[in-house]
Design a protein around this motif. Sequence first.
Motif, PDB file in Angstrom:
ATOM      1  N   LYS A 107      -3.668   0.784   3.799  1.00  0.00           N
ATOM      2  CA  LYS A 107      -4.906   0.080   3.430  1.00  0.00           C
ATOM      3  C   LYS A 107      -6.056   1.067   3.231  1.00  0.00           C
ATOM      4  O   LYS A 107      -6.755   1.016   2.221  1.00  0.00           O
ATOM      5  CB  LYS A 107      -5.256  -0.937   4.522  1.00  0.00           C
ATOM      6  N   GLU A 108      -6.236   1.975   4.167  1.00  0.00           N
ATOM      7  CA  GLU A 108      -7.356   2.916   4.126  1.00  0.00           C
ATOM      8  C   GLU A 108      -7.256   3.932   2.990  1.00  0.00           C
ATOM      9  O   GLU A 108      -8.267   4.368   2.454  1.00  0.00           O
ATOM     10  CB  GLU A 108      -7.453   3.667   5.462  1.00  0.00           C
ATOM     11  N   GLY A 125       2.056   5.931  -8.728  1.00  0.00           N
ATOM     12  CA  GLY A 125       2.281   7.355  -8.938  1.00  0.00           C
ATOM     13  C   GLY A 125       2.532   8.096  -7.640  1.00  0.00           C
ATOM     14  O   GLY A 125       2.573   9.320  -7.622  1.00  0.00           O
ATOM     15  N   TYR A 126       2.627   7.391  -6.526  1.00  0.00           N
ATOM     16  CA  TYR A 126       3.010   7.900  -5.208  1.00  0.00           C
ATOM     17  C   TYR A 126       1.959   8.749  -4.508  1.00  0.00           C
ATOM     18  O   TYR A 126       2.071   8.959  -3.301  1.00  0.00           O
ATOM     19  CB  TYR A 126       4.331   8.682  -5.266  1.00  0.00           C
ATOM     20  N   HIS A 127       0.975   9.270  -5.190  1.00  0.00           N
ATOM     21  CA  HIS A 127       0.023  10.175  -4.551  1.00  0.00           C
ATOM     22  C   HIS A 127      -0.594   9.539  -3.300  1.00  0.00           C
ATOM     23  O   HIS A 127      -0.602  10.145  -2.226  1.00  0.00           O
ATOM     24  CB  HIS A 127      -1.067  10.622  -5.537  1.00  0.00           C
ATOM     25  N   ASN A 128      -1.124   8.326  -3.441  1.00  0.00           N
ATOM     26  CA  ASN A 128      -1.786   7.688  -2.298  1.00  0.00           C
ATOM     27  C   ASN A 128      -0.789   7.162  -1.271  1.00  0.00           C
ATOM     28  O   ASN A 128      -1.143   6.993  -0.101  1.00  0.00           O
ATOM     29  CB  ASN A 128      -2.733   6.587  -2.765  1.00  0.00           C
ATOM     30  N   ILE A 129       0.432   6.926  -1.673  1.00  0.00           N
ATOM     31  CA  ILE A 129       1.464   6.543  -0.705  1.00  0.00           C
ATOM     32  C   ILE A 129       1.756   7.742   0.196  1.00  0.00           C
ATOM     33  O   ILE A 129       1.788   7.624   1.428  1.00  0.00           O
ATOM     34  CB  ILE A 129       2.742   6.044  -1.411  1.00  0.00           C
ATOM     35  N   VAL A 130       1.952   8.903  -0.400  1.00  0.00           N
ATOM     36  CA  VAL A 130       2.211  10.123   0.373  1.00  0.00           C
ATOM     37  C   VAL A 130       1.027  10.412   1.280  1.00  0.00           C
ATOM     38  O   VAL A 130       1.195  10.726   2.472  1.00  0.00           O
ATOM     39  CB  VAL A 130       2.508  11.315  -0.565  1.00  0.00           C
ATOM     40  N   LYS A 131      -0.178  10.299   0.745  1.00  0.00           N
ATOM     41  CA  LYS A 131      -1.393  10.506   1.530  1.00  0.00           C
ATOM     42  C   LYS A 131      -1.440   9.541   2.711  1.00  0.00           C
ATOM     43  O   LYS A 131      -1.806   9.925   3.831  1.00  0.00           O
ATOM     44  CB  LYS A 131      -2.609  10.299   0.611  1.00  0.00           C
TER      45      LYS A 131
END
Length: 161
Positions: free
Chosen positions: A92-93, A139-145
């Motif tokens: 969420k954050e 694009g996975y960037h924020n998932i990884v983050k």
Amino acid sequence: MTKVTLTVNGRRMSADCDDRTILVNFIRDKLALTGTHVGCDTTQCGACVVHMDGKSVKSCSVLAVQANGSEITTIEGVAADGELHPVQAAFKENHGLQCGFCTPGMVMTSIDMIRRHGGQLDEATVRHELEGNICRCTGYHNIVKSVLSAAADMNAKQAAE
């Protein structure tokens, strides 16, 4: 028809099902827990990940009768006392979701990943571990983050205890 009994999110639950019923359909259709999503039915997308006896599994690859007697945790069972699980909060954050379809599977996979690695994760490890989960929006960037943030938060809380 076979009676299948599981402990799901801490509650013992039973229902009759055909021997060919896959676990994801049993959870959704027989137990009315619809947070676990059906994506591909071929173990390629990861939308159906749940924890079975403490380990993440793609519930479209397990027959309900094979899971009989198991302890299952679904996305509905990871929050506690009205508080999001740290991985849910991090998604969420950090804007780790868009349409949300893959999110339950991503969260369940990430919780298990953090547990297995003791929270000691880097970007390459997270990306490798998430290869079995498909997201078509982010694009996975924020998932990884999100996963890295949750692991750091969980490590900090554990160190403080």
